[in-house]
Design an enzyme around this catalytic site. Structure first.
Site, PDB file in Angstrom:
ATOM      1  N   ASP A  14       0.795  -1.243   0.000  1.00 43.21           N
ATOM      2  CA  ASP A  14       0.000   0.000   0.000  1.00 43.21           C
ATOM      3  C   ASP A  14       0.825   1.289   0.000  1.00 43.21           C
ATOM      4  O   ASP A  14       0.513   2.239   0.733  1.00 43.21           O
ATOM      5  CB  ASP A  14      -0.968   0.003   1.199  1.00 43.21           C
ATOM      6  CG  ASP A  14      -1.948  -1.159   1.159  1.00 43.21           C
ATOM      7  OD1 ASP A  14      -1.864  -1.988   0.235  1.00 43.21           O
ATOM      8  OD2 ASP A  14      -2.798  -1.249   2.062  1.00 43.21           O
ATOM      9  N   ASP A  57      -4.514  -0.794  -1.594  1.00 49.44           N
ATOM     10  CA  ASP A  57      -5.818  -0.640  -0.980  1.00 49.44           C
ATOM     11  C   ASP A  57      -6.697  -0.010  -2.075  1.00 49.44           C
ATOM     12  O   ASP A  57      -6.273   0.965  -2.705  1.00 49.44           O
ATOM     13  CB  ASP A  57      -5.639   0.328   0.204  1.00 49.44           C
ATOM     14  CG  ASP A  57      -6.561   0.062   1.365  1.00 49.44           C
ATOM     15  OD1 ASP A  57      -6.944  -1.097   1.579  1.00 49.44           O
ATOM     16  OD2 ASP A  57      -6.881   1.033   2.087  1.00 49.44           O
ATOM     17  N   HIS A  59     -10.610   0.934  -2.690  1.00 45.98           N
ATOM     18  CA  HIS A  59     -11.987   0.943  -2.167  1.00 45.98           C
ATOM     19  C   HIS A  59     -12.976   1.574  -3.139  1.00 45.98           C
ATOM     20  O   HIS A  59     -12.609   2.476  -3.884  1.00 45.98           O
ATOM     21  CB  HIS A  59     -12.026   1.743  -0.857  1.00 45.98           C
ATOM     22  CG  HIS A  59     -11.177   1.172   0.241  1.00 45.98           C
ATOM     23  ND1 HIS A  59     -11.388  -0.087   0.744  1.00 45.98           N
ATOM     24  CD2 HIS A  59     -10.133   1.681   0.933  1.00 45.98           C
ATOM     25  CE1 HIS A  59     -10.496  -0.324   1.700  1.00 45.98           C
ATOM     26  NE2 HIS A  59      -9.715   0.729   1.829  1.00 45.98           N
ATOM     27  N   HIS A  76     -10.395   7.037   1.680  1.00 39.73           N
ATOM     28  CA  HIS A  76      -9.032   6.932   1.153  1.00 39.73           C
ATOM     29  C   HIS A  76      -8.978   5.847   0.088  1.00 39.73           C
ATOM     30  O   HIS A  76      -9.802   4.925   0.079  1.00 39.73           O
ATOM     31  CB  HIS A  76      -8.027   6.598   2.281  1.00 39.73           C
ATOM     32  CG  HIS A  76      -8.314   5.266   2.916  1.00 39.73           C
ATOM     33  ND1 HIS A  76      -9.238   5.108   3.924  1.00 39.73           N
ATOM     34  CD2 HIS A  76      -7.836   4.023   2.658  1.00 39.73           C
ATOM     35  CE1 HIS A  76      -9.300   3.830   4.262  1.00 39.73           C
ATOM     36  NE2 HIS A  76      -8.468   3.134   3.499  1.00 39.73           N
ATOM     37  N   LYS A 101      -6.914  -4.849  -3.239  1.00 38.69           N
ATOM     38  CA  LYS A 101      -7.833  -5.457  -2.258  1.00 38.69           C
ATOM     39  C   LYS A 101      -8.912  -4.465  -1.893  1.00 38.69           C
ATOM     40  O   LYS A 101      -8.661  -3.281  -1.735  1.00 38.69           O
ATOM     41  CB  LYS A 101      -7.059  -5.912  -1.020  1.00 38.69           C
ATOM     42  CG  LYS A 101      -6.251  -4.821  -0.373  1.00 38.69           C
ATOM     43  CD  LYS A 101      -5.153  -5.388   0.509  1.00 38.69           C
ATOM     44  CE  LYS A 101      -4.131  -4.334   0.866  1.00 38.69           C
ATOM     45  NZ  LYS A 101      -4.609  -3.308   1.798  1.00 38.69           N
ATOM     46  N   CYS A 149      -2.058  -2.750   7.541  1.00 36.48           N
ATOM     47  CA  CYS A 149      -1.913  -3.690   6.424  1.00 36.48           C
ATOM     48  C   CYS A 149      -0.588  -4.432   6.428  1.00 36.48           C
ATOM     49  O   CYS A 149      -0.530  -5.593   6.007  1.00 36.48           O
ATOM     50  CB  CYS A 149      -2.171  -2.967   5.112  1.00 36.48           C
ATOM     51  SG  CYS A 149      -3.917  -2.491   4.962  1.00 36.48           S
TER      52      CYS A 149
HETATM   53  C1  VGL Z   1      -4.644   0.710   5.766  1.00 37.72           C
HETATM   54  C2  VGL Z   1      -6.044   1.792   7.213  1.00 37.72           C
HETATM   55  C3  VGL Z   1      -7.086   1.657   6.333  1.00 37.72           C
HETATM   56  C4  VGL Z   1      -3.252   0.216   5.447  1.00 37.72           C
HETATM   57  C5  VGL Z   1      -5.679   0.548   4.875  1.00 37.72           C
HETATM   58  O1  VGL Z   1      -2.916   0.111   4.255  1.00 37.72           O
HETATM   59  O2  VGL Z   1      -2.493  -0.052   6.397  1.00 37.72           O
HETATM   60  N1  VGL Z   1      -4.828   1.315   6.929  1.00 37.72           N
HETATM   61  N2  VGL Z   1      -6.895   1.029   5.159  1.00 37.72           N
HETATM   62 ZN    ZN Z   2      -8.323   1.068   3.523  1.00 35.85          ZN
END
Ligand code: VGL
Ligand code: ZN
Length: 196
Positions: A14, A57, A59, A76, A101, A149
């Site tokens: 990420d 990440d 979404h 985010h 993901k 993550c």
């Molecule tokens: C993450 C918070 C929300 C990460 C992803 O990549 O660590 N943290 N979504």
């Molecule tokens: Zn996230």
């Protein structure tokens, strides 16, 4: 001795604008500073013939992961937006695989599996298959964020039977509570992760 060989995969978690850019919506303190350290790991891994994979990440605009929809996080890494793009200074080869993901609104933090928010069912991402296809035995993890993550991905990798190392210099934590990052590293060690 190098940490990398053809049986090793470097998994960069990420390293996206919303986490790594200081103006990102979920900017991780010190997130941008890990980019050159990740790039050094990528170089070293490539020189030794290791596989390199990036997770993202990814979404939808609404997901129970977001505070506005009942979760905990600011919006985010909405797929297709600037925030979801890999940080521009992250030197990843164009042909390196990316594992996204959350694409269908699934929740969870691990690069290996996601959870359907309605049914609670866990389902795998394509990451494990990608690694098994080329007989990967060891996984080296870096990226963002240590306490979410990175932790979930590293611990899942141990549970899947890989030897797992986390590059403690090339990760950074959200630290919603002070000390979360350090506690996450300790939990990873407890689970069988080696820190480098
Ligand atoms: C993450 C918070 C929300 C990460 C992803 O990549 O660590 N943290 N979504
Ligand atoms: Zn996230």
């Amino acid at each position: 001795m190098t940490r990398y060989d053809e049986r090793t995969a470097l998994v960069v978690v990420d390293l996206q604008n919303d986490f790594a850019d200081p103006s990102g919506s979920l900017a991780v303190p010190g997130g941008e500073a890990v980019v050159p350290l990740v790039n050094a790991a990528v170089r070293e891994a490539a020189e030794s013939g290791a596989m390199i994979v990036a997770t993202q990440d990814w979404h939808p605009e609404s997901t129970p992961h977001f505070a506005k929809d009942g979760g905990v996080w600011p919006v985010h890494c909405v797929g297709g937006t600037w925030g979801a793009e890999l940080h521009p200074a992250f030197a990843l080869r164009a042909d390196a695989p990316r594992v996204r993901k959350g694409t269908n609104g699934e929740d969870g933090y691990s690069g290996f599996r996601m959870r359907d928010p309605e049914t609670g069912r866990e389902m795998p991402t394509e990451l494990e298959d990608l690694l098994r296809e080329v007989d990967i035995e060891r996984v080296v993890v870096c990226g963002l964020a240590t306490d979410y993550c990175v932790k979930a991905t590293a611990i899942d990798a141990v549970q899947l039977g890989f030897d797992v190392m986390v590059l403690a210099e090339a990760v950074a934590a959200v630290n919603l509570e002070p000390g979360d990052g350090d506690r996450a590293l300790a939990e990873m060690v407890e689970a069988g992760v080696e820190l480098a």
